[in-house]
Design an enzyme around this catalytic site. Structure first.
Site, PDB file in Angstrom:
ATOM      1  N   ASN A   9       9.573 -58.911 -52.021  1.00 26.23           N
ATOM      2  CA  ASN A   9       8.681 -57.758 -51.874  1.00 26.23           C
ATOM      3  C   ASN A   9       7.254 -58.283 -51.996  1.00 26.23           C
ATOM      4  O   ASN A   9       6.798 -58.606 -53.087  1.00 26.23           O
ATOM      5  CB  ASN A   9       8.985 -56.734 -52.985  1.00 26.23           C
ATOM      6  CG  ASN A   9       8.002 -55.578 -52.979  1.00 26.23           C
ATOM      7  OD1 ASN A   9       7.176 -55.445 -52.070  1.00 26.23           O
ATOM      8  ND2 ASN A   9       8.078 -54.729 -53.999  1.00 26.23           N
ATOM      9  N   LYS A  11       4.565 -56.765 -51.548  1.00 22.97           N
ATOM     10  CA  LYS A  11       3.619 -55.737 -52.021  1.00 22.97           C
ATOM     11  C   LYS A  11       2.370 -55.736 -51.113  1.00 22.97           C
ATOM     12  O   LYS A  11       2.488 -56.036 -49.938  1.00 22.97           O
ATOM     13  CB  LYS A  11       3.300 -55.957 -53.501  1.00 22.97           C
ATOM     14  CG  LYS A  11       4.594 -56.054 -54.342  1.00 22.97           C
ATOM     15  CD  LYS A  11       4.373 -55.983 -55.811  1.00 22.97           C
ATOM     16  CE  LYS A  11       5.732 -56.090 -56.527  1.00 22.97           C
ATOM     17  NZ  LYS A  11       5.616 -55.979 -57.969  1.00 22.97           N
ATOM     18  N   HIS A  94      10.141 -47.686 -55.506  1.00 25.09           N
ATOM     19  CA  HIS A  94       9.616 -48.751 -56.370  1.00 25.09           C
ATOM     20  C   HIS A  94       8.781 -48.117 -57.494  1.00 25.09           C
ATOM     21  O   HIS A  94       8.078 -47.138 -57.273  1.00 25.09           O
ATOM     22  CB  HIS A  94       8.772 -49.722 -55.549  1.00 25.09           C
ATOM     23  CG  HIS A  94       8.469 -50.979 -56.289  1.00 25.09           C
ATOM     24  ND1 HIS A  94       7.487 -51.055 -57.257  1.00 25.09           N
ATOM     25  CD2 HIS A  94       9.039 -52.213 -56.244  1.00 25.09           C
ATOM     26  CE1 HIS A  94       7.479 -52.280 -57.767  1.00 25.09           C
ATOM     27  NE2 HIS A  94       8.408 -52.998 -57.164  1.00 25.09           N
ATOM     28  N   GLU A  96       6.064 -48.931 -58.742  1.00 27.34           N
ATOM     29  CA  GLU A  96       4.626 -48.830 -58.451  1.00 27.34           C
ATOM     30  C   GLU A  96       4.331 -47.578 -57.640  1.00 27.34           C
ATOM     31  O   GLU A  96       3.266 -46.968 -57.765  1.00 27.34           O
ATOM     32  CB  GLU A  96       4.153 -50.107 -57.730  1.00 27.34           C
ATOM     33  CG  GLU A  96       4.071 -51.279 -58.696  1.00 27.34           C
ATOM     34  CD  GLU A  96       4.296 -52.636 -58.074  1.00 27.34           C
ATOM     35  OE1 GLU A  96       4.277 -52.761 -56.842  1.00 27.34           O
ATOM     36  OE2 GLU A  96       4.510 -53.591 -58.854  1.00 27.34           O
ATOM     37  N   GLU A 164      14.887 -52.711 -61.844  1.00 32.02           N
ATOM     38  CA  GLU A 164      13.623 -53.372 -62.146  1.00 32.02           C
ATOM     39  C   GLU A 164      12.996 -52.714 -63.366  1.00 32.02           C
ATOM     40  O   GLU A 164      12.309 -51.689 -63.239  1.00 32.02           O
ATOM     41  CB  GLU A 164      12.656 -53.244 -60.962  1.00 32.02           C
ATOM     42  CG  GLU A 164      13.156 -53.864 -59.676  1.00 32.02           C
ATOM     43  CD  GLU A 164      12.007 -54.235 -58.756  1.00 32.02           C
ATOM     44  OE1 GLU A 164      11.942 -55.407 -58.366  1.00 32.02           O
ATOM     45  OE2 GLU A 164      11.169 -53.371 -58.442  1.00 32.02           O
ATOM     46  N   GLY A 170       5.731 -58.181 -62.854  1.00 28.53           N
ATOM     47  CA  GLY A 170       4.400 -58.779 -62.784  1.00 28.53           C
ATOM     48  C   GLY A 170       3.845 -59.195 -64.134  1.00 28.53           C
ATOM     49  O   GLY A 170       2.650 -59.472 -64.256  1.00 28.53           O
ATOM     50  N   SER A 210       9.656 -60.395 -62.619  1.00 21.67           N
ATOM     51  CA  SER A 210       9.268 -61.757 -63.026  1.00 21.67           C
ATOM     52  C   SER A 210      10.340 -62.806 -62.761  1.00 21.67           C
ATOM     53  O   SER A 210      10.505 -63.742 -63.546  1.00 21.67           O
ATOM     54  CB  SER A 210       8.833 -61.768 -64.501  1.00 21.67           C
ATOM     55  OG  SER A 210       7.690 -60.961 -64.684  1.00 21.67           O
TER      56      SER A 210
HETATM   57  P1  13P Z   1       7.428 -59.540 -59.841  1.00 26.31           P
HETATM   58  O1  13P Z   1       8.505 -60.479 -59.365  1.00 26.31           O
HETATM   59  O2  13P Z   1       6.052 -59.941 -59.402  1.00 26.31           O
HETATM   60  O3  13P Z   1       7.537 -59.277 -61.306  1.00 26.31           O
HETATM   61  O4  13P Z   1       7.679 -58.137 -59.117  1.00 26.31           O
HETATM   62  C1  13P Z   1       8.953 -57.611 -59.110  1.00 26.31           C
HETATM   63  C2  13P Z   1       8.988 -56.447 -58.196  1.00 26.31           C
HETATM   64  O5  13P Z   1       8.349 -55.447 -58.451  1.00 26.31           O
HETATM   65  C3  13P Z   1       9.776 -56.569 -56.972  1.00 26.31           C
HETATM   66  O6  13P Z   1       9.886 -55.345 -56.332  1.00 26.31           O
END
Ligand code: 13P
Length: 252
Positions: A9, A11, A94, A96, A164, A170, A210
């Site tokens: 992903n 982003k 997601h 976010e 997640e 992150g 992560s």
């Molecule tokens: P990270 O791997 O940067 O922690 O992000 C995970 C994520 O949100 C994948 O959708």
């Protein structure tokens, strides 16, 4: 059995030019791997260009979001019908999007429906926030998210779930393999209760938060965990390749 999946992903990262460079860097190596599903989820604007680049390879494409209406006066949105010809997968719900764009369970449910209707495979994200985790509410939160996201949906197609935990995204603070496996086992149990034992046994559930080439083996060696949804590390070719290669070696 359940074919493992590593999905990247990206982003809101990469221009079209940068996206093309990143795909070129990983494509040659990944072509040799045939026991892991590899999915790249770049920003919408790069889907077309990357689609051309990966033609004939085993890499698949996903979008990061969609809007649930098929067309109309929804300035700036992208619909399932627009994505259907461009990619196979779409990330839905997601954290976010739940956090910054106020996506509720009902909206996520509508998006899952819209994706399934046109044959896109949703990667449905669920996971608890830090305060919910610390209050011992993980089970309750993921169960509620799962039930609201899938309410009234009889046929899941090939829908995947990504667990997640928000506190692991992150932050560099990944869950432990055991923690992730426990919650994924619980989610699988919920799916079996909502649908059937067969579907619970077949549905692929990924871990996200992560994941790096350094810790991937810990997750992939857990039988409950069917792969990973990778954020930051998927933007670095060597990291993404490392995660995929370890998955290919560890998973049967
Ligand atoms: P990270 O791997 O940067 O922690 O992000 C995970 C994520 O949100 C994948 O959708």
């Amino acid at each position: 059995m359940r074919v493992p999946m590593i999905a990247g992903n990206w982003k809101m990262n990469t221009t079209v030019g940068e996206a093309i460079e990143l795909v070129k860097a990983i494509r040659a190596e990944l072509d040799r791997i045939d026991n892991v599903d590899m999915v790249l989820c770049p920003p919408f604007i790069s889907l077309s260009a990357i689609g051309e680049l990966i033609k004939g390879s085993s890499i698949k494409l996903g979008a990061q979001n969609l809007y649930f209406e098929e067309k109309g006066a929804y300035t700036g949105e992208v619909s399932s019908l627009m994505l259907a010809g461009l990619c196979e997968f779409v990330i839905v719900g997601h954290s976010e999007r739940r956090q910054y764009f106020n996506e509720t369970g009902e909206i996520v449910n509508n998006k899952v429906r819209a994706a399934l209707k046109v044959g896109l495979t949703p990667i449905l994200c669920i996971g608890e926030r830090l305060e919910e985790n610390e209050a011992g509410r993980t089970k309750e939160v993921v169960t509620e998210q799962l039930e609201s996201s899938l309410a009234g949906i009889d046929c899941l197609g090939g829908l995947l779930i990504a667990y997640e935990p928000v506190w692991a995204i992150g932050t560099g603070r990944a869950a432990s393999g055991e923690q992730a496996s426990d919650t994924i086992g619980l989610i699988r149990r919920n799916v079996a209760d909502l649908y059937s034992e067969k579907i619970g046994g077949e549905i692929r559930i990924l871990y996200g938060g992560s994941v790096t080439a350094e810790n991937a083996a810990e997750f992939m060696s857990q039988p409950e965990i069917d792969g990973a949804l990778v954020g930051g590390a998927s933007l670095k070719a060597d990291q993404f390749l490392g995660i995929v290669k370890q998955t290919s070696e560890i998973k049967p």
